[in-house]
Each structure stands twice: as structure tokens, then as C-alpha cells.
Design a protein around this motif. Structure first.
Motif, PDB file in Angstrom:
ATOM      1  N   HIS A 101       9.024   6.545  15.730  1.00 36.41           N
ATOM      2  CA  HIS A 101      10.347   6.604  15.114  1.00 36.41           C
ATOM      3  C   HIS A 101      10.354   7.584  13.942  1.00 36.41           C
ATOM      4  CE1 HIS A 101      11.675   3.081  17.445  1.00 36.41           C
ATOM      5  NE2 HIS A 101      10.461   2.594  17.207  1.00 36.41           N
ATOM      6  N   LYS A 102      11.534   7.866  13.445  1.00 38.82           N
ATOM      7  CA  LYS A 102      11.658   8.771  12.310  1.00 38.82           C
ATOM      8  C   LYS A 102      10.910   8.213  11.102  1.00 38.82           C
ATOM      9  CE  LYS A 102      16.087  10.859  13.612  1.00 38.82           C
ATOM     10  NZ  LYS A 102      17.495  11.096  13.216  1.00 38.82           N
ATOM     11  N   GLN A 103      10.291   9.109  10.372  1.00 35.11           N
ATOM     12  CA  GLN A 103       9.531   8.711   9.197  1.00 35.11           C
ATOM     13  C   GLN A 103      10.442   8.093   8.141  1.00 35.11           C
ATOM     14  OE1 GLN A 103       7.081  12.028   7.834  1.00 35.11           O
ATOM     15  NE2 GLN A 103       7.045  12.852   9.925  1.00 35.11           N
ATOM     16  N   ILE A 104       9.898   7.122   7.417  1.00 38.75           N
ATOM     17  CA  ILE A 104      10.639   6.468   6.343  1.00 38.75           C
ATOM     18  C   ILE A 104       9.987   6.845   5.009  1.00 38.75           C
ATOM     19  CG2 ILE A 104      11.331   4.251   5.352  1.00 38.75           C
ATOM     20  CD1 ILE A 104      11.275   3.070   8.152  1.00 38.75           C
ATOM     21  N   PRO A 105      10.647   7.709   4.235  1.00 40.22           N
ATOM     22  CA  PRO A 105      10.084   8.100   2.934  1.00 40.22           C
ATOM     23  C   PRO A 105      10.024   6.894   1.996  1.00 40.22           C
ATOM     24  CG  PRO A 105      11.858   9.574   3.623  1.00 40.22           C
ATOM     25  CD  PRO A 105      11.916   8.381   4.520  1.00 40.22           C
ATOM     26  N   VAL A 106       8.982   6.814   1.206  1.00 36.77           N
ATOM     27  CA  VAL A 106       8.819   5.710   0.256  1.00 36.77           C
ATOM     28  C   VAL A 106       8.650   6.283  -1.146  1.00 36.77           C
ATOM     29  CG1 VAL A 106       7.377   3.748  -0.415  1.00 36.77           C
ATOM     30  CG2 VAL A 106       7.771   4.217   2.013  1.00 36.77           C
ATOM     31  N   LYS A 107       9.505   5.844  -2.043  1.00 42.27           N
ATOM     32  CA  LYS A 107       9.466   6.341  -3.421  1.00 42.27           C
ATOM     33  C   LYS A 107       8.702   5.408  -4.355  1.00 42.27           C
ATOM     34  CE  LYS A 107      13.896   8.747  -2.974  1.00 42.27           C
ATOM     35  NZ  LYS A 107      15.292   8.867  -3.505  1.00 42.27           N
TER      36      LYS A 107
ATOM     37  N   ILE B  13       0.839  -1.203   0.000  1.00 44.80           N
ATOM     38  CA  ILE B  13       0.000   0.000   0.000  1.00 44.80           C
ATOM     39  C   ILE B  13       0.871   1.249   0.000  1.00 44.80           C
ATOM     40  CG2 ILE B  13      -1.622   1.346   1.403  1.00 44.80           C
ATOM     41  CD1 ILE B  13      -2.797  -1.364   2.335  1.00 44.80           C
ATOM     42  N   ALA B  14       1.884   1.266   0.867  1.00 40.89           N
ATOM     43  CA  ALA B  14       2.765   2.435   0.958  1.00 40.89           C
ATOM     44  C   ALA B  14       3.543   2.647  -0.337  1.00 40.89           C
ATOM     45  CB  ALA B  14       3.731   2.273   2.128  1.00 40.89           C
ATOM     46  N   MET B  15       4.050   1.573  -0.909  1.00 42.29           N
ATOM     47  CA  MET B  15       4.855   1.692  -2.126  1.00 42.29           C
ATOM     48  C   MET B  15       4.013   2.128  -3.315  1.00 42.29           C
ATOM     49  SD  MET B  15       7.348  -1.642  -1.651  1.00 42.29           S
ATOM     50  CE  MET B  15       8.150  -1.426  -3.237  1.00 42.29           C
ATOM     51  N   LYS B  16       2.812   1.595  -3.426  1.00 40.88           N
ATOM     52  CA  LYS B  16       1.944   1.963  -4.548  1.00 40.88           C
ATOM     53  C   LYS B  16       1.584   3.444  -4.506  1.00 40.88           C
ATOM     54  CE  LYS B  16      -2.397   0.870  -6.870  1.00 40.88           C
ATOM     55  NZ  LYS B  16      -3.636   0.062  -6.845  1.00 40.88           N
ATOM     56  N   ASN B  17       1.370   3.961  -3.290  1.00 40.14           N
ATOM     57  CA  ASN B  17       0.946   5.344  -3.135  1.00 40.14           C
ATOM     58  C   ASN B  17       2.092   6.302  -2.829  1.00 40.14           C
ATOM     59  OD1 ASN B  17      -2.238   5.344  -3.083  1.00 40.14           O
ATOM     60  ND2 ASN B  17      -1.596   3.533  -1.948  1.00 40.14           N
ATOM     61  N   LYS B  18       3.329   5.737  -2.727  1.00 43.74           N
ATOM     62  CA  LYS B  18       4.485   6.534  -2.333  1.00 43.74           C
ATOM     63  C   LYS B  18       4.195   7.283  -1.032  1.00 43.74           C
ATOM     64  CE  LYS B  18       5.982   7.097  -7.132  1.00 43.74           C
ATOM     65  NZ  LYS B  18       6.314   8.041  -8.218  1.00 43.74           N
ATOM     66  N   ALA B  19       3.582   6.548  -0.109  1.00 49.50           N
ATOM     67  CA  ALA B  19       3.184   7.116   1.178  1.00 49.50           C
ATOM     68  C   ALA B  19       4.280   6.907   2.211  1.00 49.50           C
ATOM     69  CB  ALA B  19       1.891   6.461   1.667  1.00 49.50           C
ATOM     70  N   THR B  20       4.562   7.925   2.969  1.00 55.09           N
ATOM     71  CA  THR B  20       5.554   7.841   4.035  1.00 55.09           C
ATOM     72  C   THR B  20       5.115   6.819   5.078  1.00 55.09           C
ATOM     73  OG1 THR B  20       6.226  10.141   3.761  1.00 55.09           O
ATOM     74  CG2 THR B  20       6.685   9.125   5.890  1.00 55.09           C
ATOM     75  N   ILE B  21       6.055   6.009   5.543  1.00 52.98           N
ATOM     76  CA  ILE B  21       5.774   5.042   6.612  1.00 52.98           C
ATOM     77  C   ILE B  21       6.234   5.627   7.939  1.00 52.98           C
ATOM     78  CG2 ILE B  21       6.385   2.785   7.572  1.00 52.98           C
ATOM     79  CD1 ILE B  21       6.576   1.712   4.747  1.00 52.98           C
ATOM     80  N   VAL B  22       5.371   5.542   8.939  1.00 56.72           N
ATOM     81  CA  VAL B  22       5.711   6.002  10.287  1.00 56.72           C
ATOM     82  C   VAL B  22       5.758   4.783  11.209  1.00 56.72           C
ATOM     83  CG1 VAL B  22       5.139   7.564  12.177  1.00 56.72           C
ATOM     84  CG2 VAL B  22       4.472   8.151   9.829  1.00 56.72           C
ATOM     85  N   PRO B  23       6.951   4.269  11.530  1.00 61.29           N
ATOM     86  CA  PRO B  23       7.054   3.108  12.420  1.00 61.29           C
ATOM     87  C   PRO B  23       6.760   3.509  13.876  1.00 61.29           C
ATOM     88  CG  PRO B  23       9.050   3.427  11.093  1.00 61.29           C
ATOM     89  CD  PRO B  23       8.264   4.691  11.030  1.00 61.29           C
TER      90      PRO B  23
END
Length: 306
Positions: free
Chosen positions: A269-275, A227-237
Motif C-alpha cells: 500500500h501507499k507509504q504512510i509518513p510519520v512525523k 518504533i516508527a513514531m520515535k524514529n519518524k520512520a515511514t510505515i509501509v503497510p
């Protein structure tokens, strides 16, 4: 005509009675599920009588608060044209219920790393983030609202049958899926609804391990990352550290004589940008390691020795 109305009224009355009875029965199921989770390892204390009571009360009041919320949300939904007419109100009921019930039943909650939280609101042109967290207890769904964020959930389809909660899930535009069997259409619907939510600025909360475990570190499933990769949505762990005493201590009664309870600690945790072009397995591994980096290895040592 009078007889027909009387029959309809009687049927409606019976339905309401059964519905209210279920409010007291469903929490028993939740108690049994939590009991099994806490009985899986010698490293985890079994639920005491106090623990059973607290789990039951949490689920009973969770449903009760949602039922009360329905008094406001359902009429607005009906007269507002249905659809998402009562989405904000339904999610506010969930949010306030989570904050309040955590504070009066479960334990204190400490949030660390608030500076890593993305904003709570996004324009329709912005993609909302995907929050992911470990899942160890029935309390998690209430505890995460201490992040102060409006969240959309993915839950099994049967949640719609849970009194009060089911109505809130439907009106709040949360995503329901089938968890067993071949259900390609349900999976496709899951991704479509997730895409729509994120693209319209609605953050999602997902437990990527898929089920509750406190004594095991289950591998993460693919869904949240697809879901995150398809939408290039930032992941917040997010890490949820649930203390071993959370159910069996006397909180909140112990506050009457100055007693203290170990808090549930949420670490953002620090946000993980997803491209969108990442290696999915490496992304899963990174998130797994980040989330568990601040959590104790409960029961894992026993497994290694065996």
C-alpha cells in the motif's frame, strides 16, 4: 593431551549429532502450530496429509539452507572480528532461502503495488522504513522476501535455539526479545536495537498483531508504531492474502500436468509518513484498515452471527 583432544572431539561430535537431529524435530513443532491455526474456524480447511508434508518440508529445508549458509557466514564472522562482520551474508542467506523455498514448496506469489515500495538502500543519514503486515501463516516469513527487500526482524529470544535459523538471526543482527514475564530491560533493548537499525538505514519487518491468525483479525500491538513514531520512520503497510488452498493443493507437482494454484497475493500500500506527533491509536487504526481493506473476512462472518 591426546586423551583431552579425543574427549573434546567426542563431545563436539555428540553436539553436532544432537544439533542435526533437532533439524528434523523442530519442523514437527512448526507443523503442529500451523495445524492449530488452521483448525480454529470452520471457515478454514484443516491441513490434509499433503498440507502436513508441505509445512514440514518448508521448515526442514528452511533450517537446512540456513545451516549450509552457516558454512560461509560463521568463518567470515569469526575471522572478521565478529560483531556485524557477516551481517550482509547472513541476511542474503535468509533472502535467497525465502525466495527459493516459496517457489518450490508453497505456491506462486504475486506482488501488487510495487510502485509503493521505498528504495532498498539508504545512507546512514537516512531513516529506513518500517514494514508492517498481517500474519496468518508460517509461510509469511519466507513470502515477504518477494518484496525484494533486505529486512530486519523482531523475534522471540528462543529463535536462537532453532538450528541454522538461530545462527542467521544472530549474525544478521536481528532483534530478539523475551515475550513473557516482566522484562523491562528486554523491552528497552528492543527499542534501542530497533532505533539503531532504522537510523543506520536498515528496514524492519514487523507483524503488529504479534501472533499468527488466519481466521481472526487481531488488534495491532503498539510496538511497531512506537518504533516508527520515535524514529519518524515511514510505515509501509503490506497485506498478505493467503489462499485457503495454499497447503492442501499439489503445488508444485500439479504444474507437471498443467494444473494451476491460487497465488499468495502481496499488496504493497501507499507509504504512510510519520512525523512522530501522531495519535498512536489513530495511526494503528489507519494501518489496520489499510492492510485489511484488500483481505477477505475469513471466519469473521461466523463470529458476527454468534
Amino acid at each position: 593431551m591426546d586423551d583431552l583432544l579425543a574427549t573434546i572431539g567426542l563431545c563436539f561430535s555428540r553436539i553436532i549429532q544432537v544439533y542435526l537431529i533437532l533439524v528434523f524435530i523442530f519442523p514437527l513443532v512448526a507443523v503442529n502450530q500451523e495445524r492449530q491455526i488452521w483448525a480454529r474456524s470452520d471457515a478454514v480447511p484443516s491441513l490434509s496429509l499433503i498440507g502436513y508434508i508441505k509445512v514440514y518440508l518448508l521448515n526442514l529445508l528452511w533450517m537446512g539452507f540456513h545451516l549450509i549458509g552457516c558454512i560461509v557466514t560463521v568463518p567470515k564472522w569469526l575471522f572478521g572480528g565478529m560483531g556485524n562482520a557477516a551481517e550482509h551474508e547472513a541476511n542474503m542467506v535468509v533472502y535467497l532461502s525465502g525466495l527459493f523455498l516459496t517457489s518450490i514448496i508453497i505456491s506462486p506469489v504475486e506482488v501488487r503495488g510495487r510502485e509503493n515500495l521505498p528504495p532498498d538502500s539508504f545512507s546512514e543519514s537516512q531513516v529506513a522504513p518500517v514494514y508492517i503486515a498481517n500474519h496468518s501463516s508460517t509461510a509469511d516469513a519466507a513470502v515477504v522476501y518477494h518484496l525484494g527487500r533486505s529486512l530486519r526482524w523482531i523475534a522471540k529470544e528462543s529463535i536462537a535455539l532453532v538450528p541454522g535459523v538461530g545462527v542467521s538471526m544472530v549474525l544478521g543482527q536481528h532483534i530478539r526479545i523475551k515475550r513473557k514475564g516482566k522484562n523491562k530491560s528486554s523491552v528497552q533493548d528492543l527499542y534501542e536495537k530497533s532505533d539503531n537499525a532504522l537510523q543506520s538505514g536498515k528496514a524492519m519487518m514487523i507483524f503488529p498483531q504479534g501472533t499468527r491468525r488466519i481466521s481472526e483479525r487481531l488488534p495491532f500491538k503498539d510496538g511497531a508504531f512506537k518504533i516508527a513514531m520515535k524514529n519518524k520512520a515511514t510505515i509501509v503497510p503490506v497485506s498478505i492474502n493467503t489462499p485457503m488452498t495454499v497447503w492442501n493443493d499439489l503445488y508444485p507437482l500439479n504444474r507437471l500436468w498443467g494444473g494451476k494454484s491460487e497465488p499468495i497475493v502481496i499488496t504493497v500500500h501507499k507509504q504512510i509518513p510519520v512525523k512522530g506527533d501522531e495519535d498512536k491509536e489513530k495511526l494503528k487504526e489507519t494501518c489496520f484498515n489499510v492492510i485489511y481493506s484488500v483481505l477477505p473476512e475469513i471466519g469473521e462472518a461466523d463470529k458476527k452471527e454468534k
